[in-house]
Write a protein that holds these residues in place. Structure first.
Motif: not given
Length: 597
Positions: A242-250, A252-253, A257-260, A289-293
């Motif tokens: 039961f894990q609830v988390a937000s995701i947004n921006g690049l 999220l995109e 694109d990977m299939g959500g 994990s997804l990392y953005w730079h």
């Protein structure tokens, strides 16, 4: 100026939470929602599942007990007939019952104007529900829905646009542009982290719906999502926690694109956060994990590459941020390019904690060993050897990991044994077996340390004893062609032992299978010490070379223990060698030591 009826500009900034590498496991734990211990949301503690069930049952019983009284009649009110939940004021419950009776007696209008202004009273609470919020509330099931009863009156939102009302199970927000949507407490717990509707998430633009399908069962099986102006909040399927988390921006995109949720990453399990250097951002998922730079974009890090990268300090370590997506070659090796190097990893090298005792017992049973036998447990699996010398290696299975979790809380057993043998179980109940990443001690030396668990089983498949054996192996490049392997037994309180490690020297050939170009053998303990050394030669040709262990042999005479095993195979770091000449430089380990096999 704001035009009336238009949504106000929500904050476009993202979460400013900075999470250090060493704090990320604890950070993820913050997003585990426990229905039996709901969090405090905006100053109010939520109801447990048991309390929710009690409310629903009281409401059902009250309606079934007969029509509401239109005036206070002591002894005949719903509260007298079925009782009320703890914490509810009886006078308020009785007055709400009278109000319900009077409302039901009034003629009902079905015009749109009437629907927009209609208000209703609900049992147990003095707070009425009106207009579009009432319409949404009743569409969801009213008091028998997950929202339960209203606990506050309707209020105007701080930005002056629309209204909101709080219920025991969540909120309903109404806005002239984004619509009227309910937000459950578990979602509101994440939403409040980011400033409610004034934060970067903005207003909800939908209710919580199944990721796939349309029913509640679909949601529990496939997970849930609720959309907001600035992002989305996901809830994992029931069987996956039961894990609830937000995701947004690049991020999220990229994830979409990977299939959500159906991608290799699975669901997000923690909010996006900032990296300590202030440049990057990351989101943690079920399987990676997804990392953005800003210089490299967003890239996932998963599997064996993630395992190795995290052990080297993630983006704060020697490799830095990912600059490309991971790939898998024909041999099944995973490869990913980072700012300061490339990681190549074998999925079988992902080390997990497991029960050495459970794995050894299972391996013996699977291979028909029903007599006394010894075992050696390494980070990669367990080797069992029967009384006639038959040997079998088994990688850890999921049930071995599950067994270890239960054994953690078990009392440490002790068995009466023959003289000269150890007693009790030192490892498996104390800590898992372990192998370190390569340690670079300058350009000419790399080492690894290993903890193993050894022991013996009796005929009735009880573990007689187990002890931890620790050792360290070094590769020293002190000449161009002739190099040294040093072996140390580092266990404390262990009697004299002879420990041998055998292996091979391999050449790393780009885009071609590695080839063996030599062998080595090193033994510690022959001279009464816990140290041993030997030499091996590296070919004169320029190239990339590495040592790889293939077999170990351990003898402890005082314990009557003698075993050999080949289940712990690992590389000891690649080194670069120039073409050999009289004046050539020495071979060297690079700043980032690559040890994939």
């Amino acid at each position: 100026m704001l035009a009336i009826g238009l949504a106000p500009p929500f904050a476009s900034a993202q979460s400013e939470r900075v999470v250090a590498v060493e704090d990320r496991e604890a950070y993820v734990e913050e997003f585990n929602y426990d229905p039996d211990d709901p969090p405090v949301i905006d100053g109010v503690k939520g109801l447990t599942e048991a309390e929710v069930a009690e409310y629903k049952e009281k409401i059902r019983q009250a309606e079934a007990s007969g029509p509401p009284q239109d005036e206070i009649a002591p002894g005949h009110m719903w509260s007298d007939k079925v009782g009320i939940p703890e914490g509810v004021d009886k006078a308020e419950a009785d007055h709400s019952e009278v109000a319900i009776a009077k409302e039901r007696a009034q003629p009902q209008s079905h015009s749109l104007r009437a629907a927009a202004t209609q208000c209703k009273t609900f049992w147990l609470t003095p707070h009425r529900v009106c207009g579009s919020i009432l319409n949404r509330y009743e569409a969801l099931g009213g008091m028998t829905s997950w929202l339960l009863l209203p606990i506050e009156g309707q209020r105007t939102n701080p930005d002056g646009q629309g209204t909101r009302q709080r219920f025991a199970g969540g909120f309903i927000y109404s806005h002239p542009t984004t619509g009227t949507h309910a937000v459950a407490n578990h979602t509101a717990n994440v939403w409040q982290r980011h400033g409610w509707e004034a934060g970067w998430l903005g207003y909800p633009t939908s209710g919580e719906v199944p990721v796939e399908g349309s029913t509640g069962i679909d949601g529990e099986i496939n997970g849930w999502v609720q959309k907001f102006e600035g992002g989305q909040i996901y809830r994992t399927p029931a069987a996956q926690g039961f894990q609830v988390a937000s995701i947004n921006g690049l991020i999220l995109e990229k994830w979409q694109d990977m299939g959500g949720p159906s991608s290799d990453l699975g669901f997000p399990i923690a909010d996006e956060a900032k990296t300590p250097d202030g440049q990057g951002r990351f989101s943690t998922f079920q399987h990676g994990s997804l990392y953005w730079h800003p210089n490299h974009g967003a890239h996932p890090v998963t599997g064996a590459v993630l395992f190795k990268w995290e052990r080297r300090g993630s983006e704060s370590g020697a490799y830095g941020y990912p600059v490309g997506d991971p790939t898998t070659n024909d041999e099944g090796l995973e490869k990913q390019v980072f700012e300061h190097g490339t990681i190549i990893a074998n999925p079988r090298d992902i080390l997990t904690s497991f029960s050495c005792v459970a794995a050894a017992a299972r391996a013996a049973l699977e291979n028909g060993i029903d007599e006394e036998y010894s075992y050696i447990c390494s980070p990669l699996g367990v080797y069992v050897e029967g009384p006639s010398g038959q040997q079998h290696f088994s990688s850890p299975l999921p049930e071995d990991a599950e067994s270890r979790q239960s054994l953690k809380t078990s009392a440490q057993p002790s068995f009466p044994l023959a003289a000269g043998k150890p007693t009790g179980t030192e490892c498996d109940w104390t800590e898992p077996t372990h192998i370190t990443e390569p340690r670079r001690d300058g350009a000419y030396q790399v080492s690894k340390s290993v903890d193993m668990c050894i022991g013996e089983f009796s005929i009735n498949n009880n573990v007689d004893w187990s002890r931890e054996v620790s050792w360290r192996i070094e590769n020293v490049l002190d000449q161009r062609q002739f190099h040294r392997v040093n072996l140390y037994i580092t266990s404390l309180g262990q009697p004299q032992a002879t420990f041998t490690v055998r292996g091979r020297l391999r050449e790393d050939i780009n885009n071609w299978p590695d080839r063996s170009v030599g062998d080595f053998i090193v033994t510690a303990g022959n001279d009464g010490t816990k140290f041993g050394t030997s030499t091996y030669s590296t070919p004169p040709e320029a190239g990339i070379y590495f040592l790889e262990t293939t077999r170990m042999e351990l003898t402890i005479p005082e314990w009557g223990y003698n075993a050999a095993f080949g289940g712990l195979q690992f590389a000891l770091g690649r080194y670069n060698c120039p073409q050999y000449t009289y004046y050539s430089n020495l071979c060297e380990f690079p700043e980032i030591v690559d040890d994939h096999t």
